[in-house]
Design a protein around this motif. Structure first.
Motif, PDB file in Angstrom:
ATOM      1  N   ILE A  37     -10.938   4.073  -4.246  1.00  0.00           N
ATOM      2  CA  ILE A  37     -10.496   2.876  -4.048  1.00  0.00           C
ATOM      3  C   ILE A  37     -10.844   2.481  -2.492  1.00  0.00           C
ATOM      4  O   ILE A  37     -11.277   1.042  -2.288  1.00  0.00           O
ATOM      5  CB  ILE A  37      -8.819   2.845  -3.867  1.00  0.00           C
ATOM      6  CG1 ILE A  37      -8.208   3.029  -5.198  1.00  0.00           C
ATOM      7  CG2 ILE A  37      -8.235   1.482  -3.499  1.00  0.00           C
ATOM      8  CD1 ILE A  37      -6.689   3.245  -5.300  1.00  0.00           C
ATOM      9  N   GLU A  38     -10.845   3.207  -1.486  1.00  0.00           N
ATOM     10  CA  GLU A  38     -11.358   2.782  -0.238  1.00  0.00           C
ATOM     11  C   GLU A  38     -12.884   2.413  -0.307  1.00  0.00           C
ATOM     12  O   GLU A  38     -13.222   1.526   0.259  1.00  0.00           O
ATOM     13  CB  GLU A  38     -11.083   4.093   0.928  1.00  0.00           C
ATOM     14  CG  GLU A  38      -9.611   4.193   1.148  1.00  0.00           C
ATOM     15  CD  GLU A  38      -9.508   4.948   2.619  1.00  0.00           C
ATOM     16  OE1 GLU A  38     -10.349   4.676   3.535  1.00  0.00           O
ATOM     17  OE2 GLU A  38      -8.345   5.465   2.632  1.00  0.00           O
ATOM     18  N   SER A  91       1.214   3.925  -2.994  1.00  0.00           N
ATOM     19  CA  SER A  91       0.717   5.391  -2.931  1.00  0.00           C
ATOM     20  C   SER A  91       1.937   6.235  -3.360  1.00  0.00           C
ATOM     21  O   SER A  91       1.713   7.584  -2.911  1.00  0.00           O
ATOM     22  CB  SER A  91       0.426   5.415  -1.262  1.00  0.00           C
ATOM     23  OG  SER A  91       1.381   5.322  -0.603  1.00  0.00           O
ATOM     24  N   MET A 123      -2.072   3.069   2.468  1.00  0.00           N
ATOM     25  CA  MET A 123      -2.032   4.019   1.529  1.00  0.00           C
ATOM     26  C   MET A 123      -2.633   5.259   2.170  1.00  0.00           C
ATOM     27  O   MET A 123      -2.028   6.283   1.728  1.00  0.00           O
ATOM     28  CB  MET A 123      -3.083   3.583   0.359  1.00  0.00           C
ATOM     29  CG  MET A 123      -2.489   2.481  -0.462  1.00  0.00           C
ATOM     30  SD  MET A 123      -3.352   2.264  -2.086  1.00  0.00           S
ATOM     31  CE  MET A 123      -4.635   1.653  -1.378  1.00  0.00           C
ATOM     32  N   GLN A 124      -3.462   5.299   2.963  1.00  0.00           N
ATOM     33  CA  GLN A 124      -4.155   6.524   3.717  1.00  0.00           C
ATOM     34  C   GLN A 124      -2.914   7.151   4.421  1.00  0.00           C
ATOM     35  O   GLN A 124      -2.965   8.405   4.332  1.00  0.00           O
ATOM     36  CB  GLN A 124      -5.263   6.137   4.392  1.00  0.00           C
ATOM     37  CG  GLN A 124      -6.062   7.508   5.125  1.00  0.00           C
ATOM     38  CD  GLN A 124      -7.200   6.970   5.824  1.00  0.00           C
ATOM     39  OE1 GLN A 124      -8.429   6.380   5.274  1.00  0.00           O
ATOM     40  NE2 GLN A 124      -7.331   7.291   7.011  1.00  0.00           N
ATOM     41  N   LEU A 179      -7.503   7.546  -4.106  1.00  0.00           N
ATOM     42  CA  LEU A 179      -7.585   7.040  -2.998  1.00  0.00           C
ATOM     43  C   LEU A 179      -8.553   6.623  -2.194  1.00  0.00           C
ATOM     44  O   LEU A 179      -9.035   5.467  -1.998  1.00  0.00           O
ATOM     45  CB  LEU A 179      -6.363   7.564  -2.078  1.00  0.00           C
ATOM     46  CG  LEU A 179      -6.392   6.632  -0.782  1.00  0.00           C
ATOM     47  CD1 LEU A 179      -6.006   5.244  -0.859  1.00  0.00           C
ATOM     48  CD2 LEU A 179      -5.364   7.425  -0.117  1.00  0.00           C
ATOM     49  N   GLY A 205       1.037  -1.029   0.130  1.00  0.00           N
ATOM     50  CA  GLY A 205      -0.141  -0.172  -0.225  1.00  0.00           C
ATOM     51  C   GLY A 205       0.881   1.259   0.026  1.00  0.00           C
ATOM     52  O   GLY A 205       0.641   2.155  -0.636  1.00  0.00           O
ATOM     53  N   ALA A 247     -13.262  -0.787  -1.735  1.00  0.00           N
ATOM     54  CA  ALA A 247     -12.898  -1.827  -0.825  1.00  0.00           C
ATOM     55  C   ALA A 247     -13.759  -1.953   0.495  1.00  0.00           C
ATOM     56  O   ALA A 247     -14.113  -2.997   0.796  1.00  0.00           O
ATOM     57  CB  ALA A 247     -11.473  -1.452  -0.146  1.00  0.00           C
ATOM     58  N   ILE A 287      -5.444  -0.570   2.331  1.00  0.00           N
ATOM     59  CA  ILE A 287      -6.055   0.829   2.424  1.00  0.00           C
ATOM     60  C   ILE A 287      -5.400   1.791   3.426  1.00  0.00           C
ATOM     61  O   ILE A 287      -5.360   3.015   3.222  1.00  0.00           O
ATOM     62  CB  ILE A 287      -7.334   0.613   2.144  1.00  0.00           C
ATOM     63  CG1 ILE A 287      -8.053   0.225   3.415  1.00  0.00           C
ATOM     64  CG2 ILE A 287      -7.917  -0.037   0.961  1.00  0.00           C
ATOM     65  CD1 ILE A 287      -9.748   0.187   3.469  1.00  0.00           C
ATOM     66  N   THR A 346      -7.238  -6.456   3.338  1.00  0.00           N
ATOM     67  CA  THR A 346      -7.914  -5.375   2.586  1.00  0.00           C
ATOM     68  C   THR A 346      -7.561  -4.197   3.177  1.00  0.00           C
ATOM     69  O   THR A 346      -6.998  -3.169   2.744  1.00  0.00           O
ATOM     70  CB  THR A 346      -9.294  -5.433   2.338  1.00  0.00           C
ATOM     71  OG1 THR A 346      -9.334  -7.028   1.585  1.00  0.00           O
ATOM     72  CG2 THR A 346      -9.768  -4.600   1.563  1.00  0.00           C
ATOM     73  N   ILE A 347      -7.846  -4.167   4.721  1.00  0.00           N
ATOM     74  CA  ILE A 347      -7.669  -3.105   5.545  1.00  0.00           C
ATOM     75  C   ILE A 347      -6.314  -2.693   5.605  1.00  0.00           C
ATOM     76  O   ILE A 347      -5.916  -1.328   5.881  1.00  0.00           O
ATOM     77  CB  ILE A 347      -8.723  -3.047   6.593  1.00  0.00           C
ATOM     78  CG1 ILE A 347     -10.290  -3.174   6.271  1.00  0.00           C
ATOM     79  CG2 ILE A 347      -8.343  -2.051   7.726  1.00  0.00           C
ATOM     80  CD1 ILE A 347     -10.943  -3.221   7.524  1.00  0.00           C
ATOM     81  N   THR A 404      -4.561   6.995  10.921  1.00  0.00           N
ATOM     82  CA  THR A 404      -4.802   5.789  10.885  1.00  0.00           C
ATOM     83  C   THR A 404      -4.711   5.120  12.195  1.00  0.00           C
ATOM     84  O   THR A 404      -5.358   3.948  12.391  1.00  0.00           O
ATOM     85  CB  THR A 404      -4.436   4.950   9.783  1.00  0.00           C
ATOM     86  OG1 THR A 404      -3.029   4.963   9.913  1.00  0.00           O
ATOM     87  CG2 THR A 404      -4.645   5.267   8.344  1.00  0.00           C
TER      88      THR A 404
END
Length: 241
Positions: free
Chosen positions: A102-103, A80, A132-133, A99, A76, A106, A129, A125-126, A148
């Motif tokens: 994409i979230e 990014s 990336m976040q 992004l 991720g 997801a 993302i 998956t989490i 996050t």
């Protein structure tokens, strides 16, 4: 300073957006812990510790499993870093906008998964993302932040309180904006966790679909800015990058 003299703040750097993303991250934390394997996927410290513990206990295959979420987090961050320029070059939007799209995809995917699906699907998956976040949204209105997880905000509150103590001697209050911002963001993370817990206990796995509302609002606002008010600023990098 007059309003007109203040430097323009991109929509992707504004504090309301960071509050919202942080609340969603708190929701994700409750979701993965309560319903998807009793783990927190927003950061990787726990996985590194568990991997080391497994190796120290001679559980080789169990230790290797943790390479999956750690690799997802690395992936991720990698994407990014390399995608922002191609996105701006070929699409009329910023990477930040892409992004969030994409979230949203997801979240739809995870919300529609059957409860019988392996929990690792949601976890990875989490992981992906969240990485990336974390790497994309770095600074809001002059304050460096993580959207996050809560550890940095707790640390910054401690630092700010130390500066507040020094203020009694120096009279300097320049630290207060940063202190209050981190405290506020921590509250939003906490609130997201509370709401996530209630939702998960009420409607189970489909609870994650509730995050489509705040994410959808963010996406709509970012896309509107990309296509109109910030169309001429697509090449401008957000602060912190």
């Amino acid at each position: 300073m007059e309003e007109s003299a203040r430097p323009y703040v991109l929509v992707c750097e504004r504090i309301w957006l960071y509050r919202t993303l942080t609340a969603v991250a708190g929701f994700f934390g409750a979701f993965t812990y309560l319903l998807r394997g009793n783990v927190f996927c927003n950061a990787q410290t726990g996985n590194v510790v568990l991997m080391g513990m497994a190796l120290g206990s001679g559980q080789w295959w169990h230790a290797l499993y943790y390479l999956i979420p750690i690799s997802a987090y690395i992936g991720g961050a990698f994407l990014s870093e390399i995608l922002p320029t191609p996105v701006k070059r070929h699409l009329p939007m910023r990477w930040e906008t892409m992004l969030i799209a994409i979230e949203i995809a997801a979240v739809l995917f995870l919300g529609l998964l059957p409860e019988s699906a392996p929990v690792q699907i949601s976890q990875v998956t989490i992981n992906f993302i969240a990485s990336m976040q974390y790497n994309t949204f770095r600074q809001s209105e002059g304050v460096s932040m993580a959207t996050t997880f809560a550890t940095n905000h707790i640390r910054q509150i401690g630092v700010g309180l130390a500066h507040e103590l020094r203020r009694l001697r120096t009279g300097n209050t320049a630290h207060r904006k940063k202190l209050l911002t981190h405290f506020e963001i921590l509250l939003f993370f906490f609130a997201g966790t509370v709401v996530g817990t209630v939702a998960c206990n009420t409607i189970s796995g489909s609870a994650i679909l509730l995050t489509l509302l705040p994410l959808g609002i963010i996406f709509a606002r970012l896309l509107h800015a990309d296509l109109t008010t910030e169309k001429a600023l697509l090449e401008k990098k957000p602060a912190g990058h």
